[in-house]
Each structure stands twice: as structure tokens, then as C-alpha cells.
Design a protein around this motif. Structure first.
Motif, short mmCIF file in Angstrom:
data_model
loop_
_atom_site.label_atom_id
_atom_site.label_comp_id
_atom_site.label_asym_id
_atom_site.label_seq_id
_atom_site.Cartn_x
_atom_site.Cartn_y
_atom_site.Cartn_z
N SER A 48 0.84 -1.22 0.00
CA SER A 48 0.00 0.00 0.00
C SER A 48 0.86 1.26 0.00
O SER A 48 0.60 2.24 -0.71
CB SER A 48 -0.92 0.00 1.22
OG SER A 48 -1.83 -1.09 1.16
N ALA A 49 1.93 1.16 0.83
CA ALA A 49 2.84 2.33 0.88
C ALA A 49 3.48 2.56 -0.48
O ALA A 49 3.65 3.70 -0.94
CB ALA A 49 3.91 2.12 1.96
N GLU A 50 3.81 1.48 -1.19
CA GLU A 50 4.43 1.59 -2.52
C GLU A 50 3.45 2.22 -3.49
O GLU A 50 3.80 3.09 -4.30
CB GLU A 50 4.87 0.20 -3.00
CG GLU A 50 5.67 0.20 -4.28
CD GLU A 50 7.03 0.88 -4.10
OE1 GLU A 50 7.48 1.56 -5.05
OE2 GLU A 50 7.63 0.80 -3.00
N GLN A 51 2.19 1.75 -3.42
CA GLN A 51 1.17 2.32 -4.33
C GLN A 51 0.94 3.81 -4.05
O GLN A 51 0.82 4.62 -4.99
CB GLN A 51 -0.14 1.53 -4.15
CG GLN A 51 -0.09 0.12 -4.72
CD GLN A 51 -1.37 -0.65 -4.45
OE1 GLN A 51 -2.29 -0.14 -3.79
NE2 GLN A 51 -1.43 -1.90 -4.92
N ILE A 52 0.88 4.14 -2.73
CA ILE A 52 0.71 5.56 -2.36
C ILE A 52 1.88 6.38 -2.87
O ILE A 52 1.70 7.48 -3.42
CB ILE A 52 0.56 5.70 -0.84
CG1 ILE A 52 -0.79 5.08 -0.39
CG2 ILE A 52 0.63 7.17 -0.41
CD1 ILE A 52 -0.91 4.91 1.12
N ILE B 120 1.74 9.46 -5.35
CA ILE B 120 2.30 10.77 -4.98
C ILE B 120 3.32 11.23 -6.02
O ILE B 120 3.38 12.41 -6.38
CB ILE B 120 2.91 10.72 -3.57
CG1 ILE B 120 1.76 10.65 -2.53
CG2 ILE B 120 3.79 11.95 -3.29
CD1 ILE B 120 2.21 10.41 -1.12
N ASN B 121 4.13 10.26 -6.52
CA ASN B 121 5.09 10.61 -7.58
C ASN B 121 4.38 11.17 -8.81
O ASN B 121 4.82 12.13 -9.44
CB ASN B 121 5.95 9.41 -7.95
CG ASN B 121 7.00 9.11 -6.87
OD1 ASN B 121 7.39 10.00 -6.12
ND2 ASN B 121 7.42 7.84 -6.79
N GLU B 122 3.27 10.47 -9.18
CA GLU B 122 2.49 10.98 -10.32
C GLU B 122 1.93 12.38 -10.04
O GLU B 122 1.91 13.26 -10.94
CB GLU B 122 1.35 10.01 -10.60
CG GLU B 122 1.81 8.67 -11.17
CD GLU B 122 0.67 7.66 -11.34
OE1 GLU B 122 -0.48 8.06 -10.99
OE2 GLU B 122 0.93 6.56 -11.83
N ILE B 123 1.47 12.58 -8.75
CA ILE B 123 0.96 13.91 -8.37
C ILE B 123 2.08 14.95 -8.50
O ILE B 123 1.89 16.06 -9.00
CB ILE B 123 0.39 13.87 -6.95
CG1 ILE B 123 -0.93 13.06 -6.92
CG2 ILE B 123 0.13 15.31 -6.43
CD1 ILE B 123 -1.45 12.77 -5.52
N ASP C 122 4.77 19.44 -11.11
CA ASP C 122 5.88 20.04 -11.86
C ASP C 122 5.41 20.58 -13.21
O ASP C 122 5.80 21.68 -13.64
CB ASP C 122 7.00 19.01 -12.08
CG ASP C 122 7.74 18.68 -10.78
OD1 ASP C 122 7.66 19.54 -9.85
OD2 ASP C 122 8.38 17.63 -10.70
N GLU C 123 4.59 19.75 -13.87
CA GLU C 123 4.05 20.21 -15.17
C GLU C 123 3.19 21.47 -14.99
O GLU C 123 3.24 22.42 -15.81
CB GLU C 123 3.24 19.10 -15.81
CG GLU C 123 4.08 17.92 -16.32
CD GLU C 123 3.22 16.78 -16.89
OE1 GLU C 123 1.98 16.97 -16.89
OE2 GLU C 123 3.79 15.78 -17.32
N THR C 124 2.40 21.47 -13.89
CA THR C 124 1.54 22.63 -13.61
C THR C 124 2.38 23.87 -13.37
O THR C 124 2.09 24.97 -13.89
CB THR C 124 0.66 22.35 -12.39
OG1 THR C 124 -0.15 21.19 -12.66
CG2 THR C 124 -0.25 23.55 -12.08
N ILE C 125 3.44 23.71 -12.56
CA ILE C 125 4.34 24.86 -12.27
C ILE C 125 4.98 25.36 -13.57
O ILE C 125 5.08 26.56 -13.82
CB ILE C 125 5.41 24.46 -11.24
CG1 ILE C 125 4.75 24.29 -9.86
CG2 ILE C 125 6.52 25.51 -11.16
CD1 ILE C 125 5.67 23.69 -8.81
N ASP C 126 5.43 24.37 -14.41
CA ASP C 126 6.04 24.76 -15.69
C ASP C 126 5.06 25.55 -16.55
O ASP C 126 5.41 26.59 -17.13
CB ASP C 126 6.51 23.50 -16.42
CG ASP C 126 7.31 23.83 -17.67
OD1 ASP C 126 8.23 24.69 -17.56
OD2 ASP C 126 7.02 23.29 -18.74
#
Length: 841
Positions: free
Chosen positions: A205-209, A213-216, A221-225
Motif C-alpha cells: 500500500s505504501a508503494e502504491q501511495i 504521490i510521484n504521479e501527483i 511540476d508540469e503545472t508549475i512549468d
């Protein structure tokens, strides 16, 4: 009684003899006077004929000139009509321009309104852009916070993963211990197995979270760019909007300027229209004036025709007079006419008898009477015909054409032709002669090149035929004809000059030249008419002139100083005639000298203030002069506009005291003539030396022979010298150029001011008399400011002749024309004889 009768008889006899002698003497005198009257009659009739002929030539020229004026006035009237027409067209065009500028003004105002609206829209856009920039900045901050919180979650998942790993490890250890325990640890093993599963699920579960979070984070990052790019675009948009605002402001400014210019154009066009109307009115007046001028020209033309007719009649009358006079003279008993002789004096000996090398007043007096030129200067100082009977200028206003008299002769009897004119002028300009007077012809085309040795002839002097010659100038010059009338432009006989003899063509011939005098003999073939007097004896001992006149040893003299006036007054002679002369006397500074007295303008001004000019005029000249304010005489140009440097010794001392050590022990070198202390120049020199001593200036005197006095190498040895200048022509340019143009030999001071030289050259070309006079006034102001001289005085000359001698006159140039002098009656000793005869009654 008898003795008394005898003595009475002797006395009566003596009285009869004396009476007879008186009658014979009177009869002889009467016969001499008849012969003299016959000679005068012939001469005057011949002269009348000559002058009428000259006047007829002048009348023909005048008629030609009036016809030219008439033609030019007609052309002028046509030109004025064309101008009026063009101005009318231009007025219509101006009205169209006015209308167009009004429309332009309306359009400009509309453009201004639109530009202002655009400017407001840009302002709103800038405001909106600013708000977007703030919103994007806030969103960026929120996303950044989200990114930070994601990072915290990742930290917490790391802890969870670590706990799951430890739990899994503990579960493994528990299973091992349960296996050791056997049957007793079986239950614990089941629990350990479940704990292991839970640990594995927690880890998964921690790995999936973590993956989520990495995808978020990637999305963040894309949003900031994207937000950064949006921010950049917002900034670009803001900059563009600001630039657009500047453009709109420029548009508003330009439209404002356009409106202002349009307004100015409207005002200018309006004024121009008014001016054009005024011009039209003026041109109409010009047209009327031209019509009046045309009427006057026609009247002048008619009058010149009347004049011509009158001259023709006068010519016929003159011929009739000559015929009757000849018959009358033939009927008078012919007597042997005694040679008529007059004696006079010059103040000193002429420096030269070569007319093209002379520049002194004494030489001028002789040479004017011995030589003749294309034109002559009359006793009034005006131009009159000479070898040329008529002349005119061509349309280029540069080329003068002269028609020579046929039959005009040199003293050797040879006829004068146009070749002689060209030869004489080229001799004057010749580099081999090195004449100081070449500047009289420097305005002739090619004169400068010829004088400089760069040409074989003067291209501006062209022989048309035997009796016609043309002279072309480089620029129009109003004083040119006056120059041609000067003795320096005399016409000489080439073949005699080459033999060393200066043969001229004037009214008198130099019969002999002695140390103290010369004898002039009338030239019987003179083109201007035979002189009345056969011989003129000119003595050079001017100091004895008055004594000789009062003792009846000479016939006429000129007077230029107080001593002469006093001598005449003592002998009860008071009928002296006076004439102001276009001349100036001055003490010139040697401007090439290194003396502090010459280099310092204030010191030169102080010297002017130190010299009592009025005292010189009163005590040396007997009042025959006027204080000089500048170089030019007042009968040439009014000097009332000049303040002058009057006598003020106190101010002179103040100026010199300020100079202090710079002039301490310095001495002024003064050049004087080595001649009698009673001469005018030496008397003036002594006054100047005494006046300078009064203000503390000591002078060193150097004496020089009068004939070498004005040599440049002599002047170079001094600081101050005395000289004079008498006008050659009465022309202002002719007066100033010799003394203040450094290219002229007679610029004895070495004065060199390029501004003055340029102004003098420009003044030559000015035709308008008022503008020309103003230019010379300005030139004189500069010269006075530069102070090259101690300005002394402008002279007057007196002249007197014995009873029975008429026609003695001094021209404004200081010259006596001997050919105009007439002896009315013989100057004999009869009266003295009668005074000594005693008749007893």
C-alpha cells in the motif's frame, strides 16, 4: 630870367621826351596785349569747338543709354505683369492650401479622439493583465504548497515502509522461534504468519501511495512549468500593452503636433494671403511707377533729341563764330606775339617723371599736365573725355568699349592708336617695371596673372581695331573709369620709351629739367585744344614762393601753411581762394616694429590723445585744415559718426602710467626729413615730439633725405614716420586701398587686417550709393579701432594769382590744370617806369 626860361625849355623838352616814351611803351604794351588777345581768342574758339564736339559725343551716348533704359523699362513692365499674374495664381493656390489644412485639422481631431479611446483600452488591458499576473502568482504559490505537502507524505510513507520492513523481519524471527518451540509455538507461528501478511500489504500500500504521490508530483511540476510559461506570456503581454500605450501616446502627440502645425499653417497662409494682396497692390503701384518712368524716359529722350539738335545748332554757331573770329583776327594788324610765360612753385622736387612709377603729390602736379589718358580728371575732380571721345559698357556690365579720337597725337607727332593703350596698360602691370601703381588696373581680367609673370599679355585688354579697344573686368567696379583718368594710367609712346624717353600726349611738354625747376612748353597739337599759355616755369623751392609772388617774380602760387598766409597778409594781399582737399596727413606707426609702443593698441591710442592736432592746424597751417577723426576726409565721407581721439593729455598719461614697467626706459624712434626745420612735415614732427615728451615719452630722431624717406627699408628702421595721402580719383576705394591693403607698396605702415581687406574688395562691387557709403563707414570704424596712425588733419589749400591771370583753380585732388590758365593782359614793368618818371609842371 633867361636862365629860368632856358631851364623851363629843357624841362618841357624832357617832358615831351618822357611823354613820347610813355606813349611808345603804352603802344608797345597795347600791341602785346592785342597779340595776346588774338591768341586767347583763337585758343578759346578752338576749345569751344572741341568741347561742343565732346558734348555731342556725350549726347549721342546719352540718347543710346535712354533708349536702353526705355527698352529695359518695357521689359520691366512686362515682368511686373507676369509677376502679378503669378501672384494671383499663387493666391488661389494659397486659398486651396488653407482649405486643405482646415480639412486636415478636422481629420486630425477625429484621429486624436480615436487614439485617446485606444489609449484607454490599452490601460484597461494592462490592468487586466496585472490582475491575471496576480492570480497566476497565487495559484503557483498554492501548487508549491501542495508540492511541499506531497514531499511530507513521501517522508511519512518512507517511515511506514521502514516499519513494514521491520515488522516483516520480526515476523520472520517469530516464525523461526515458533518452529523451535515445536507444538507449543504453532499458534504463535500462525500469528507471525498473519503479521507477515499485514506487513507485506502495508508495504505494498505504501508503494502504491508513493507511486501515486510521484504521479501527483509530476503533475505539479508540469503545472508549475505551465504556470511559469503563463507568467512569461502575461509579462510579455504586459510589455506589449505598455509599448502599445507608448505608441498611442506618440500618436496622440503626433496628432497634437499635426493640429498645431495645421493651425500655424492656417495662420501663415492667412498672413501670406494678406501679404500677397499687399504685394499685388505694390506691384500695381510699381506698374504705375514704371508707366511714369516710361513717360519720363520718353520725355528725357525727347529732351536729349532737343539737346542734340541744340548742340548741332551750337556746333554750327561755333563754326560760324570761328569763321567770323578768324576774319576779325585777320583784319587786326598782325604783330609779333611775345611768348607768354607764367612762373609758379611746387613745395619740393618731384620724386620721378615716370607717370607709372610716381605716387607723390609733386610728381602728380607735373605729370597731370604733361600726360594724358583714355579719360581725364577735370578741375572739379570728375571724369571727362580724353584720348577716348566716347565709351560704353556692354550688357555683361564688365566689358567697356572705348572709341578713340582720330588724329590725337603724342608729343613726337605720331598718332595715338589702340595699340598704344594696350602697351601702356601692360607696361604699368609689367612685373619687370615693379610699379607700386599696378593695383589701379588689378580688376582687369588677366591683370593679376600678367603681373605675376604667368601670362604673356593681359587677356582682358583687346584691340578691336585702330581706334577701338575693349577692357573687360573680373567684377563690376564703380571706380574703374576714375582710375583710368589718373596720371598713372597715362598713355606712352612705345618706341620712345624703349629709347629711354617718356613721351606723353598731354597739354604740355617738358622742355627741360633742372635741379631746381622744370620748364613746360605748350603742345600745339594737343587733342584737348591748344593751351593759352606758351610756357610754364615750375620752381621747386617752395619756401620762397610767397616772397617771389609779392616781389612780382611769379604769377600764381598755392598756399598750405600759416607762414605763407602771414607773409601775404603783411604785404596787404588778402584775396586768397581756399579749397578743401581730399587728403589726409598722418603720423604712421611702423607696425612691423617690435617696439612696445607699436605693439600695444592702448599706447597708440594714448599717443593720439597726447597730440594737439588743433594747435598744429592753427600754428603750422594757419587754420588750413580740419582735425582728423579717421583716415577719410569729410568731403569724401561724413565723419560725424566717429567719436575721434581728441586732445586729452591727462587721459594719455593715465593710460601710459598703467603700462608702468613695460615702457620704462623705452624710447620712440621718429623718422624726420633731412631738410629745413621750417617745412610743414618737420614742423609737425617737432610738435608731435614735444607733445609726447609732455606725457613722458622720449623720442630718438633719425634724419633721412626726402627722396628716400618713404622707402620701406628706411621706414623699417623707425617706430613713427610722417606722411600724407592725396586722393587720386575721389573714389573711396582708391583712397583706402593704397594705404591699408598689404599687397600695395604704399601701405607704408604694414597694416594688415584681413577683415578690412575683404570688406574693401566687397565694397568695390556695391552699386547702391547708400550701401556703399555705409560699408566704407564700417571699414573706417575698424581702422580707427586698430589705430595704425596718429590721425592728424585733412588739409585745405589756398591759391592766388596776380592781376591779369585767370583760370587758376585747385581741384579736390589738389591739382592745378595749367591748360586752363589764361593771361588777360601783359605783366610789364610800364607802371614801375611811370612811377619813376617825374614830370615837372
Amino acid at each position: 630870367m633867361f636862365k629860368w626860361k632856358k631851364d623851363k625849355k629843357k624841362l618841357e623838352s624832357k617832358a615831351i621826351e618822357q611823354t613820347t616814351a610813355n606813349e611808345v611803351a603804352c603802344s608797345g604794351k597795347k600791341m602785346d596785349e592785342i597779340g595776346l588777345l588774338k591768341n586767347n581768342q583763337r585758343s578759346i574758339v578752338n576749345r569751344i569747338n572741341e568741347k561742343i564736339e565732346d558734348t555731342a559725343f556725350a549726347g549721342e551716348n546719352l540718347i543710346g543709354i535712354i533708349h536702353d533704359i526705355s527698352n529695359n523699362v518695357e521689359v520691366q513692365m512686362e515682368s511686373i505683369e507676369n509677376v502679378v499674374s503669378e501672384i494671383s495664381n499663387y493666391t488661389a493656390l494659397a486659398e486651396e492650401v488653407f482649405s486643405s489644412t482646415e480639412n486636415s485639422k478636422v481629420i486630425a481631431e477625429e484621429t486624436m479622439g480615436i487614439a485617446k479611446e485606444g489609449n484607454m483600452a490599452v490601460d484597461n488591458s494592462i490592468k487586466a493583465m496585472s490582475e491575471i499576473e496576480i492570480s497566476v502568482q497565487n495559484a503557483k504559490e498554492v501548487v508549491n504548497d501542495l508540492s511541499l505537502k506531497s514531499a511530507h507524505i513521501n517522508d511519512m510513507l518512507a517511515i511506514i515502509k521502514d516499519i513494514a520492513n521491520h515488522t516483516n523481519l520480526l515476523s520472520l524471527n517469530a516464525s523461526i522461534e515458533a518452529a523451535r518451540a515445536g507444538e507449543a509455538g504453532r499458534g504463535f507461528a500462525v500469528v507471525a504468519q498473519e503479521v507477515k501478511k499485514l506487513a507485506q500489504r502495508s508495504s505494498e500500500s505504501a508503494e502504491q501511495i508513493s507511486n501515486t504521490i510521484n504521479e501527483i508530483n509530476e503533475s505539479i511540476d508540469e503545472t508549475i512549468d505551465v504556470m511559469n510559461k503563463s507568467m512569461n506570456k502575461v509579462l510579455e503581454g504586459n510589455e506589449i500593452a505598455n509599448n502599445m500605450k507608448g505608441v498611442f501616446n506618440n500618436i496622440i502627440g503626433a496628432v497634437g503636433t499635426t493640429t498645431s502645425v495645421a493651425e500655424e499653417i492656417n495662420i501663415a497662409v492667412s498672413k501670406q494671403t494678406e501679404s500677397l494682396e499687399s504685394i499685388i497692390s505694390s506691384t500695381e503701384e510699381m506698374n504705375k511707377t514704371s508707366e511714369s518712368v516710361m513717360a519720363m524716359v520718353e520725355s528725357a529722350s525727347l529732351n536729349t533729341q532737343y539737346t542734340k539738335t541744340s548742340l548741332n545748332i551750337l556746333s554750327d554757331v561755333s563754326k560760324d563764330l570761328q569763321s567770323i573770329s578768324t576774319k576779325l583776327l585777320d583784319n587786326i594788324e598782325e604783330t609779333e606775339k611775345n611768348e607768354s610765360v607764367l612762373k609758379t612753385y611746387l613745395s619740393s622736387k618731384p620724386l620721378t617723371y615716370d607717370p607709372q612709377l610716381a605716387f607723390d603729390a609733386q610728381s602728380a602736379q607735373i605729370l597731370y599736365n604733361v600726360h594724358g589718358g583714355l579719360l581725364l580728371i577735370s578741375s572739379t575732380g570728375e571724369i571727362t573725355s580724353g584720348i577716348a571721345k566716347s565709351w560704353y559698357v556692354e550688357e555683361d556690365n564688365l566689358t567697356w568699349v572705348f572709341n578713340l579720337r582720330k588724329g590725337a597725337k603724342f608729343h613726337n607727332g605720331r598718332e595715338i592708336t589702340s595699340k598704344d593703350i594696350k602697351y601702356s596698360y601692360e607696361r604699368l602691370l609689367s612685373p619687370s617695371l615693379k610699379s607700386a601703381n599696378g593695383w589701379f588696373l588689378e580688376q582687369v581680367e588677366g591683370a593679376v596673372e600678367y603681373c605675376g609673370g604667368k601670362a604673356k599679355e593681359v587677356i582682358g585688354i583687346k584691340i578691336i581695331d585702330t581706334y577701338r579697344i575693349s577692357i573687360k573686368l573680373t567684377k563690376p567696379y564703380s571706380g574703374f573709369l576714375l582710375n583710368l583718368g589718373q596720371y598713372v594710367c597715362s598713355i606712352l609712346c612705345k618706341e620712345d620709351v624703349e629709347k629711354g624717353k617718356l613721351t606723353g600726349c598731354g597739354p604740355y611738354i617738358i622742355e627741360s629739367k633742372e635741379e631746381g625747376k622744370c620748364i613746360l612748353t605748350a603742345f600745339k597739337d594737343y587733342f584737348g585744344g591748344i593751351p593759352y599759355v606758351d610756357k610754364i616755369i615750375v620752381n621747386y623751392d617752395g619756401e620762397n614762393s610767397v616772397n617771389s609772388f609779392t616781389n612780382k617774380e611769379c604769377d600764381f602760387i598755392t598756399i598750405d601753411n600759416k607762414h605763407q598766409i602771414e607773409e601775404l597778409s603783411n604785404d596787404k594781399i588778402s584775396d586768397i581762394q581756399y579749397k578743401s582737399i581730399m587728403a589726409t596727413y598722418y603720423a604712421g606707426f611702423n607696425l612691423r616694429s617690435n617696439s612696445i609702443f607699436v605693439k600695444d593698441s592702448e599706447i597708440k591710442e594714448a599717443f593720439n590723445l597726447a597730440v594737439n592736432k588743433k594747435k598744429i592746424i592753427d600754428e603750422v597751417l594757419g587754420g588750413l585744415g580740419e582735425e582728423a577723426k579717421g583716415p577719410m576726409p569729410p568731403n569724401m565721407i561724413d565723419n560725424g559718426y566717429l567719436a575721434g581721439l581728441g586732445y586729452n593729455p591727462r587721459l594719455s598719461r593715465e593710460i601710459l602710467n598703467k603700462k608702468g614697467a613695460s615702457i620704462k626706459n623705452a624710447k620712440l624712434k621718429v623718422l624726420v626729413r633731412d631738410e629745413s626745420s621750417e617745412t610743414i612735415f618737420n614742423k609737425i614732427a617737432q610738435f608731435i615730439i614735444d607733445d609726447l615728451k609732455e606725457v613722458g615719452i622720449e623720442c630718438i630722431v633719425e634724419k633721412v633725405s626726402p627722396d628716400k624717406y618713404l622707402n620701406p627699408e628706411i621706414i623699417s628702421r623707425c617706430d613713427l614716420f610722417l606722411s600724407r595721402w592725396i586722393s587720386d580719383t575721389g573714389d573711396m576705394d582708391n583712397f583706402l586701398q593704397p594705404m591699408f591693403n598689404p599687397s600695395n607698396f604704399t601701405d607704408f605702415t604694414g597694416y594688415n587686417n584681413p577683415e578690412v581687406t575683404e570688406m574693401m574688395n566687397k565694397a568695390k562691387e556695391i552699386i547702391n550709393p547708400k550701401k556703399r557709403i555705409q560699408m566704407y563707414k564700417d571699414i573706417q570704424k575698424i581702422i580707427v579701432r586698430d589705430t595704425p596712425w596718429i590721425f592728424l588733419y585733412h588739409p585745405q589749400y589756398g591759391y592766388i594769382s596776380r592781376e591779369g591771370v585767370i583760370g587758376v583753380r585747385i581741384s579736390p585732388l589738389g591739382i592745378v590744370r595749367y591748360e586752363d590758365i589764361i593771361i588777360e593782359k601783359m605783366h610789364s614793368s610800364i607802371s614801375e617806369i611811370l612811377d619813376h618818371i617825374k614830370i615837372y609842371s
